[in-house]
Design a protein around this motif. Structure first.
Motif, PDB file in Angstrom:
ATOM      1  N   ARG A   1       0.836  -1.213   0.000  1.00  0.00           N
ATOM      2  CA  ARG A   1       0.000   0.000   0.000  1.00  0.00           C
ATOM      3  C   ARG A   1       0.865   1.255   0.000  1.00  0.00           C
TER       4      ARG A   1
ATOM      5  N   ASP B   1       0.900   4.137  -3.045  1.00  0.00           N
ATOM      6  CA  ASP B   1       0.690   5.565  -2.820  1.00  0.00           C
ATOM      7  C   ASP B   1       1.873   6.380  -3.344  1.00  0.00           C
TER       8      ASP B   1
ATOM      9  N   ASN C   1       1.905   6.526  -7.157  1.00  0.00           N
ATOM     10  CA  ASN C   1       0.892   7.476  -7.632  1.00  0.00           C
ATOM     11  C   ASN C   1       1.385   8.908  -7.514  1.00  0.00           C
ATOM     12  N   ARG C   2       2.009   9.226  -6.406  1.00  0.00           N
ATOM     13  CA  ARG C   2       2.469  10.596  -6.166  1.00  0.00           C
ATOM     14  C   ARG C   2       3.675  10.949  -7.031  1.00  0.00           C
TER      15      ARG C   2
END
Length: 352
Positions: A214, A218, A221-222
């Motif tokens: 996870r 994240d 994505n960033r």
């Protein structure tokens, strides 16, 4: 005796040819995985619970363990590095949230013909039972004497001991000092896969796998939408690589827990909002407020030269912001502006 040895040797050479063909294509998905890691692709949306990803994580570690068990076998040295490389790269593909369905399926291909039983024809199979016996003994010690208190329940330990007992029951009719039976290896491979599942239930490994996945999702994505620059994620990437290395070698729980703590700390240290350009803009506005501080030579004031130097640094950062530069350049401009602000504060006249 010589005829038997010759047959074993012929089978061994045949296995070499099969392996070269079967595993020669592994570089394709290895390169894909490397590109994913260096290119910061966004997550593919395939979760950790996906059947192909789950199988790849499991079989990569099972291959690693079987390969390590064979390292001292006669004439096995030329295969060791190849299988080790395949297992490590396969695990990396499975543990990368950006891996696509095609990449996961491609990474699974080497396992369709593994383990290559002919390769082990020179072994008597006795060492397999020795490995299982040693595992069973360790489990008894852990369960009865609390070598890992609180790390598993007695029911968990009993479950795996039952699995070992079942595997050994299957092996007994096949094992002898003077002959080899290929049926031993499917049994041992099945046991290693079960052992991997059990390891994931022990010591919080399943939670560590899912939480790190996870975190990586994240961060990717960033990175993809430029809310993070690669330099900002460098420490996180390094900590994840160390955890990944420990997870596949089935290390003791303590170093895995310590490595995960580093991953968590690196993740929590990442900037949580905005993007590099927004962060630079905010830093510029904060620095501009310093230009209103008292100027002079008295205590608590700043010399005129300090304001000139800071103003030039602000203007330089503003030019970078207005050019619409890369995240790396925004990050570099932030660092230079921060250094200029620190230098400005150092010029403040000391109190009396």
């Amino acid at each position: 005796m010589k005829s038997s040895a010759r047959q074993t040797y012929v089978k061994f050479i045949a296995a070499v040819l099969v392996l070269l063909v079967a595993f020669g294509s592994s570089s394709t998905y290895a390169q894909t995985s490397s590109a994913a890691a260096n290119g910061y692709r966004p997550p593919s949306g395939i979760e950790l619970q996906d059947a192909d990803r789950t199988r790849l994580l499991q079989e990569a570690r099972a291959m690693y363990q079987l390969n390590e068990a064979q390292i001292s076998s006669y004439d096995y040295g030329s295969y060791y590095e190849n299988f080790k490389s395949i297992s490590l790269k396969a695990f990396a593909v499975a543990f990368d949230p950006a891996s696509t369905s095609a990449e996961l399926i491609s990474a699974l291909q080497p396992f369709d013909s593994y383990p290559p039983y002919n390769l082990f024809s020179g072994d008597s199979n006795v060492f397999v039972d020795e490995i299982l016996f040693e595992k069973e003994l360790q489990l008894h010690l852990y369960t009865e004497f609390g070598s890992e208190p609180g790390q598993w329940t007695e029911a968990n330990g009993r479950q795996w001991m039952d699995d070992i007992e079942l595997a050994r029951d299957k092996l007994y009719p096949l094992i002898a000092w003077d002959y080899w039976e290929p049926e031993v290896w499917p049994i041992f491979w099945e046991h290693l896969n079960t052992a991997v599942k059990f390891e994931d239930l022990r010591n919080g490994r399943s939670d560590i796998l899912s939480q790190t996945f996870r975190y990586r999702t994240d961060v990717l994505n960033r990175l993809a939408d430029r809310r993070l620059a690669p330099q900002q994620a460098a420490a996180f990437d390094t900590s994840v690589k160390e955890l990944e290395r420990l997870l596949i070698v089935s290390a003791a729980p303590e170093p895995i827990a310590a490595a995960f703590a580093q991953v968590k700390a690196a993740y929590e240290a990442l900037p949580q909002g905005g993007n590099p350009a927004s962060a630079l803009a905010a830093d510029i506005e904060t620095a501009r407020l310093l230009l209103d501080l008292p100027k002079g030579i008295r205590s608590g004031q700043y010399p005129a030269s300090a304001f000139g130097t800071l103003r030039r640094a602000i203007n330089e950062a503003q030019r970078v912001l207005e050019k619409g530069s890369t995240p790396e350049q925004f990050l570099q401009a932030q660092s230079k502006l921060a250094a200029a602000v620190a230098d400005f504060h150092s010029k403040k006249k000391p109190g009396s």
